[in-house]
Motif scaffolding. Structure first.
Motif, PDB file in Angstrom:
ATOM      1  N   VAL A 202      -0.803  -2.677  -0.307  1.00  0.00           N
ATOM      2  CA  VAL A 202       0.048  -3.662  -0.984  1.00  0.00           C
ATOM      3  C   VAL A 202      -0.199  -3.653  -2.493  1.00  0.00           C
ATOM      4  CG1 VAL A 202       0.337  -6.142  -1.339  1.00  0.00           C
ATOM      5  CG2 VAL A 202       0.461  -5.202   0.961  1.00  0.00           C
ATOM      6  N   GLY A 211       8.965  -1.286  -3.861  1.00  0.00           N
ATOM      7  CA  GLY A 211       9.511  -2.589  -3.484  1.00  0.00           C
ATOM      8  C   GLY A 211      10.572  -3.068  -4.454  1.00  0.00           C
ATOM      9  N   SER A 222       9.696  -4.914   2.999  1.00  0.00           N
ATOM     10  CA  SER A 222       8.643  -5.369   3.900  1.00  0.00           C
ATOM     11  C   SER A 222       8.931  -6.805   4.320  1.00  0.00           C
ATOM     12  CB  SER A 222       7.274  -5.288   3.216  1.00  0.00           C
ATOM     13  OG  SER A 222       6.990  -3.957   2.832  1.00  0.00           O
ATOM     14  N   ASP A 225       5.598 -10.187   4.359  1.00  0.00           N
ATOM     15  CA  ASP A 225       4.485  -9.960   3.440  1.00  0.00           C
ATOM     16  C   ASP A 225       4.596 -10.957   2.291  1.00  0.00           C
ATOM     17  OD1 ASP A 225       2.457  -9.067   1.873  1.00  0.00           O
ATOM     18  OD2 ASP A 225       3.081  -6.976   1.831  1.00  0.00           O
ATOM     19  N   SER A 230       4.428  -8.050  -3.395  1.00  0.00           N
ATOM     20  CA  SER A 230       5.572  -7.945  -2.487  1.00  0.00           C
ATOM     21  C   SER A 230       6.619  -9.009  -2.774  1.00  0.00           C
ATOM     22  CB  SER A 230       5.100  -8.060  -1.031  1.00  0.00           C
ATOM     23  OG  SER A 230       4.206  -7.024  -0.710  1.00  0.00           O
TER      24      SER A 230
END
Length: 262
Positions: A202, A211, A222, A225, A230
């Motif tokens: 992450v 992301g 994701s 998360d 994130s």
């Protein structure tokens, strides 16, 4: 300033014209990324499941980022080659800024990567990749990609000036690229990883970039998360890339001043 810009433009054009002598470089930055899209899209796409969308949409952001990150090795090898054949020595004898020499190298490599991104986007659309946002979001996504490519190129220039050996560059790249790429959300959802490994993935800078691209393209991200990178991938990605450029540029310029004198 006008002389500096003229030097940058001339050196960038020189590196691009060099492609006519080594057209294989253009093939390497277009053919290999297309193979990534096809292999990951079709082979992995038939086996991987992603919440909220299909894997072919999920994977494209990771491949885009991987191609731009490859500027690390491309620029490093190019700088080493310039040092080895005496080109840098000739440039240092001319009344031009060392930044202009490095900008010519990094910008030309970035332009080659941009060609690869355009080709990949076309091939990705053929295998099922779709963008679900408007033009401002799309432009922002490709802006982050270009910023990543520029940052990777400057870091590659610093690496090439420091190592001065193609074999050493390749060895370092294999140790850096493998964990940086695969220990991230570029190719797999992180929900299935052990908690300690997921925490590392992450906070991998590449995960933030990927992301950000997925959010701007409207592709699957994701799920569940709640970590800071994130939840806020776009500002995290921009800050990390800008910090990388701000660190690599002056260090590469300082290294250039002494590297050719060895």
């Amino acid at each position: 300033m006008s002389e500096f810009l003229s030097d940058c433009r001339a050196l960038t054009g020189r590196h691009l014209r060099h492609l006519t002598r080594v057209p294989e470089r253009l093939l390497s930055v277009t053919l290999m990324p297309v193979m990534y899209v096809i292999v990951f899209g079709f082979l992995f796409g038939s086996a991987m499941q992603v919440e909220g969308g299909n894997y072919r949409e999920y994977i494209m952001a990771g491949i885009f980022a991987q191609v731009m990150l490859a500027n690390l090795q491309t620029t490093a090898v190019g700088v080493v080659d310039d040092l080895r054949n005496g080109l840098v020595d000739r440039f240092r004898s001319l009344p031009m800024s060392r930044y202009a020499v490095l900008i010519g190298r990094t910008v030309s490599d970035l332009l080659l990567s941009t060609v690869a991104i355009v080709v990949m986007a076309a091939v990705g659309s053929l295998i099922g990749w779709r963008v679900h946002t408007g033009a401002p979001h799309i432009l922002a996504a490709f802006g982050i990609l270009l910023l990543l490519g520029l940052g990777a190129a400057w870091l590659g220039a610093l690496l090439g000036l420091s190592l001065r050996n193609v074999e050493a560059v390749s060895a370092v790249m294999s140790m850096v690229m493998m964990p940086l790429t695969f220990l991230s959300s570029a190719f797999i959802p992180l929900s299935g990883l052990p908690e300690w490994l997921r925490a590392i993935a992450v906070w991998n800078p590449l995960s933030a970039v990927v992301g950000a691209l997925r959010r701007l393209f409207g592709n699957p991200t994701s799920v569940g998360d709640t970590s800071f990178p994130s939840v806020h991938p776009i500002p995290v990605a921009v800050v990390l890339i800008v910090a990388m450029i701000a660190l690599a540029m002056p260090l590469a310029a300082r290294r250039y001043r002494t590297a050719a004198a060895r």
